[in-house]
Write an enzyme that holds these catalytic residues in place. Structure first.
Site, PDB file in Angstrom:
ATOM      1  N   TYR A  17       0.738  -1.283  -0.101  1.00  0.00           N
ATOM      2  CA  TYR A  17      -0.119  -0.050   0.045  1.00  0.00           C
ATOM      3  C   TYR A  17       0.872   1.061   0.003  1.00  0.00           C
ATOM      4  O   TYR A  17       0.581   2.154   0.861  1.00  0.00           O
ATOM      5  CB  TYR A  17      -0.993   0.035   1.082  1.00  0.00           C
ATOM      6  CG  TYR A  17      -1.675  -1.341   1.378  1.00  0.00           C
ATOM      7  CD1 TYR A  17      -2.395  -1.841   0.478  1.00  0.00           C
ATOM      8  CD2 TYR A  17      -1.266  -2.140   2.682  1.00  0.00           C
ATOM      9  CE1 TYR A  17      -3.165  -2.996   0.604  1.00  0.00           C
ATOM     10  CE2 TYR A  17      -1.926  -3.328   2.672  1.00  0.00           C
ATOM     11  CZ  TYR A  17      -2.708  -3.984   1.750  1.00  0.00           C
ATOM     12  OH  TYR A  17      -3.499  -5.029   1.965  1.00  0.00           O
ATOM     13  N   TYR A 144     -12.920  -6.949   5.410  1.00  0.00           N
ATOM     14  CA  TYR A 144     -11.991  -7.161   4.677  1.00  0.00           C
ATOM     15  C   TYR A 144     -11.475  -8.421   4.717  1.00  0.00           C
ATOM     16  O   TYR A 144     -11.429  -9.157   5.656  1.00  0.00           O
ATOM     17  CB  TYR A 144     -10.790  -6.287   5.067  1.00  0.00           C
ATOM     18  CG  TYR A 144      -9.590  -6.584   4.779  1.00  0.00           C
ATOM     19  CD1 TYR A 144      -9.203  -6.021   3.099  1.00  0.00           C
ATOM     20  CD2 TYR A 144      -8.576  -7.510   5.116  1.00  0.00           C
ATOM     21  CE1 TYR A 144      -8.163  -6.219   2.779  1.00  0.00           C
ATOM     22  CE2 TYR A 144      -7.352  -7.625   4.358  1.00  0.00           C
ATOM     23  CZ  TYR A 144      -7.057  -7.009   3.265  1.00  0.00           C
ATOM     24  OH  TYR A 144      -5.860  -7.407   2.536  1.00  0.00           O
ATOM     25  N   ASP A 245     -13.908 -16.270   8.503  1.00  0.00           N
ATOM     26  CA  ASP A 245     -12.536 -15.806   8.105  1.00  0.00           C
ATOM     27  C   ASP A 245     -12.007 -15.633   9.555  1.00  0.00           C
ATOM     28  O   ASP A 245     -12.120 -14.205   9.959  1.00  0.00           O
ATOM     29  CB  ASP A 245     -12.756 -14.598   7.114  1.00  0.00           C
ATOM     30  CG  ASP A 245     -11.452 -13.965   6.880  1.00  0.00           C
ATOM     31  OD1 ASP A 245     -10.308 -14.324   7.597  1.00  0.00           O
ATOM     32  OD2 ASP A 245     -11.326 -12.900   6.078  1.00  0.00           O
ATOM     33  N   LYS A 274      -2.169 -16.345   9.127  1.00  0.00           N
ATOM     34  CA  LYS A 274      -1.416 -15.458   9.936  1.00  0.00           C
ATOM     35  C   LYS A 274      -0.882 -15.731  11.016  1.00  0.00           C
ATOM     36  O   LYS A 274       0.395 -16.441  11.010  1.00  0.00           O
ATOM     37  CB  LYS A 274      -2.290 -14.105  10.705  1.00  0.00           C
ATOM     38  CG  LYS A 274      -2.491 -13.118   9.552  1.00  0.00           C
ATOM     39  CD  LYS A 274      -3.304 -11.936  10.018  1.00  0.00           C
ATOM     40  CE  LYS A 274      -3.485 -10.927   8.801  1.00  0.00           C
ATOM     41  NZ  LYS A 274      -2.804 -10.248   8.231  1.00  0.00           N
TER      42      LYS A 274
END
Length: 428
Positions: A17, A144, A245, A274
């Site tokens: 980003y 997200y 998720d 993660k």
């Protein structure tokens, strides 16, 4: 002309980003141990981000390092097509043990975004096997789910970083996100939008997907557990599979091993990533019910059509198994509870600051929502000067420190965040 490493990085390397014309400054980390990142100039900074939620036991953990060394002596990688190996089998046994009984079949991949893609592909194939063409998904706004294309298509189409791709992405259904906060009073009206869509579009919906309890990059919002219970009931009523998720929240971050445990419900597919390897190497898992797996396997294709090159990577599987071994000692429960208590005591008072809209705390997560957007470059320079590492986004400063952080180190993180609120130059 030979460029310095810093200048070479600035001119040639893309960071997440960030711009290639005017990139956000990067700080060179040469090593890491415990909760500390060591910079090129010798300065040590406390990591308040756990390398984006992943390094839950800190860095250079001896048990994790030992697992990597032991495995690499045998093999670092071998293809998973037509081959299996002890590390993958041992890890999957652990995952089956840790997850609800209903979740029985594991697909290993190499990143969280891919775990989401895999789950979505599973449900498209699932409905094809049942003789139906269902290619749309229902989710909630402010979500997200990753940066790959299918994952982007179920992330908020207006409030996420992926808005620019909307003309290319498949169209899915977005219910209004719940306004009832985790610690607040449940409002039945939160369900109205979801009910309307699932009833009108049920024959088009392949699956429902949500981040349980904690919406991450979509705004760091913590919603009421009753919402999760209610949408599970609605999914079952309409025979629509439910995907959770848990890539950011799994492995203890919210104070429960999985965030969905706050609502005492079980999904049909669970996505993990993660922290699965303790932040050492990339790995993800998509775990489905036996019914979904068998339905796909009995389809015309006869198999699930996905197979990453690094699927079931032995190094990643070995260190993930070691990570789970650490978690099984249950020290994480005390560690996360201590983090939560200190955040409640020391971070929550920022609610009264004129630059702050809200402060939200759950388990090992602390969020400060500011009135204005944050000047990331400027505030990170201030953080580094004060020996901490935090990566804000938009108008949010959030803390997800390693579980092993002690009270003194967490105090330093919180105090520097507090001090930053007094400088209006940090806000745009």
């Amino acid at each position: 002309m030979i460029l310095s490493n810093k200048k070479f990085d600035y001119e040639h390397i893309w960071h997440p980003y960030s711009s290639m014309i005017n990139p956000i400054p990067c700080y060179t980390v040469v090593s890491a141990k415990g909760v500390y990142l060591k910079l090129h100039n010798g300065k040590k900074v406390i990591d308040g981000m756990s390398s984006w939620w992943s390094a839950i036991h800190g860095y250079n953990h001896p048990i994790l390092n030992k697992a990597l060394r032991k495995q690499i002596k045998k093999m670092s990688h071998v293809m998973f097509g037509g081959i299996t190996h002890p590390s993958a089998i041992a890890l999957c046994k652990d995952l089956i043990f840790l997850t609800p009984k209903k979740l029985d079949c594991i697909f290993l991949s190499d990143s969280g975004s891919i775990a989401i893609e895999v789950a979505m592909k599973m449900l498209i194939q699932y409905w094809q096997a049942l003789g139906e063409k269902r290619n749309s998904f229902l989710t909630i706004r402010h979500g997200y789910h990753g940066d790959t294309f299918a994952a982007m298509s179920i992330s908020d189409p207006e409030n996420s970083m992926h808005k620019m791709y909307n003309t290319f992405l498949p169209k899915n259904f977005f219910a209004q996100s719940p306004v009832s906060s985790f610690h607040g009073k449940w409002n039945e009206n939160d369900l109205a939008s979801f009910i309307e869509i699932i009833e009108k579009k049920q024959t088009q919906i392949a699956g429902v997907i949500v981040e349980p309890i904690v919406q991450g990059v979509g705004g760091m919002r913590f919603y009421h557990p009753t919402y999760l219970k209610k949408i599970k009931i609605l999914c079952d009523l309409h025979s629509i599979p439910l995907i959770f998720d848990e890539i950011a929240t799994g492995f203890g971050r919210t104070g429960k091993f999985f965030a969905f445990e706050h609502a005492d419900v079980v999904p049909d597919i669970l996505c993990l990533g993660k922290a699965i390897t303790g932040g050492t190497i990339t790995l993800a898992a998509t775990i489905s019910s036996r019914n979904i797996a068998n339905t796909i396997s009995s389809s015309k294709a006869g198999c699930f059509m996905h197979g990453p090159t690094y699927m079931g990577n032995p190094l990643a599987c070995a260190v993930a198994q070691a990570n789970i071994k650490i978690l099984k000692t249950n020290n994480w429960k005390i560690q996360v509870a201590n983090i939560e208590q200190q955040l409640l005591k020391n971070l929550l008072p920022l609610l009264n600051h004129p630059n702050v809209i809200d402060v939200r705390i759950l388990g090992g997560i602390g969020v400060v929502e500011c009135i204005r957007s944050i000047n990331i470059s400027l505030i990170q320079k201030f953080f580094i000067k004060n020996k901490i590492w935090i990566r804000p986004f938009k108008n949010l400063i959030y803390l997800v420190p390693p579980y092993i952080i002690n009270s003194k180190e967490l105090t330093q993180l919180i105090d520097v965040v507090k001090e930053s609120m007094h400088n209006n130059a940090f806000f745009i």
